[in-house]
Enzyme design. Structure first.
Site, PDB file in Angstrom:
ATOM      1  N   HIS A 109       0.824  -1.218   0.000  1.00 31.62           N
ATOM      2  CA  HIS A 109       0.000   0.000   0.000  1.00 31.62           C
ATOM      3  C   HIS A 109       0.851   1.258   0.000  1.00 31.62           C
ATOM      4  O   HIS A 109       0.403   2.326   0.393  1.00 31.62           O
ATOM      5  CB  HIS A 109      -0.950   0.004   1.210  1.00 31.62           C
ATOM      6  CG  HIS A 109      -1.638  -1.308   1.440  1.00 31.62           C
ATOM      7  ND1 HIS A 109      -1.152  -2.251   2.324  1.00 31.62           N
ATOM      8  CD2 HIS A 109      -2.724  -1.853   0.849  1.00 31.62           C
ATOM      9  CE1 HIS A 109      -1.932  -3.337   2.282  1.00 31.62           C
ATOM     10  NE2 HIS A 109      -2.886  -3.118   1.394  1.00 31.62           N
TER      11      HIS A 109
HETATM   12 FE1  FES Z   1       0.196  -1.871   3.819  1.00 30.15          FE
HETATM   13 FE2  FES Z   1       2.860  -2.158   3.963  1.00 30.15          FE
HETATM   14  S1  FES Z   1       1.731  -0.451   3.297  1.00 30.15           S
HETATM   15  S2  FES Z   1       1.311  -3.624   4.429  1.00 30.15           S
END
Ligand code: FES
Length: 145
Positions: A109
């Site tokens: 993410h």
């Molecule tokens: Fe979501 Fe690393 S940014 S698990």
């Protein structure tokens, strides 16, 4: 879990190695003087620059988050949902935002961490990467755990 020994004698400046501890990757990065110099410059862009809300042993509660500034020892698990971030040590790595000074990038993410495992502002990960308990058994053996 048993402690694990990492032989860092062949680790070159700028390189990272991984050992497995309690089923998790632990990274050891040999930071160059240039990498170390960039750390304090990152402070204004970080969520928890002094690691007040993050997890590390007392002896790693400092600007470098380490016992010896040269060696970062850090759990390679994103503090968001547990993916393993990628080592992106170069300044302005292509998949990074402008102003990136090198560190770790989580592909799940998009969380970004600097070369002390400190999280950037405005990404999903809530805290800095965890520093595990460790010590230098000899000059070239790090014992994690
Ligand atoms: Fe979501 Fe690393 S940014 S698990």
């Amino acid at each position: 879990g048993a402690p694990v020994d990492a032989d860092i004698s062949h680790l070159q400046p700028g390189q990272m190695m991984t050992v497995s501890w309690r089923g998790k990757p632990v990274w050891i990065v040999r930071r160059t003087p240039d990498m170390l110099k960039r750390l304090p410059e990152m402070d204004p862009k970080l969520r928890d620059p002094e690691s007040k809300e993050s997890t590390q042993p007392k002896y790693a509660t400092n600007e470098y988050r380490s016992i010896k500034p040269e060696y970062l020892v850090v759990v390679g698990v994103c503090t968001h949902l547990g993916c393993s971030p990628l080592y992106r040590p170069a300044v302005n790595s292509p998949d990074m935002e402008k102003g990136w000074e090198g560190g770790f990038f989580c592909p799940c993410h998009g969380s970004m961490f600097d070369l002390a495992g400190r999280v950037f502002q405005g990404v999903p990960a809530p805290t800095n990467l965890v520093i595990p308990p460790y010590y230098f058994k000899t000059a070239s053996i790090v014992r994690v755990g």
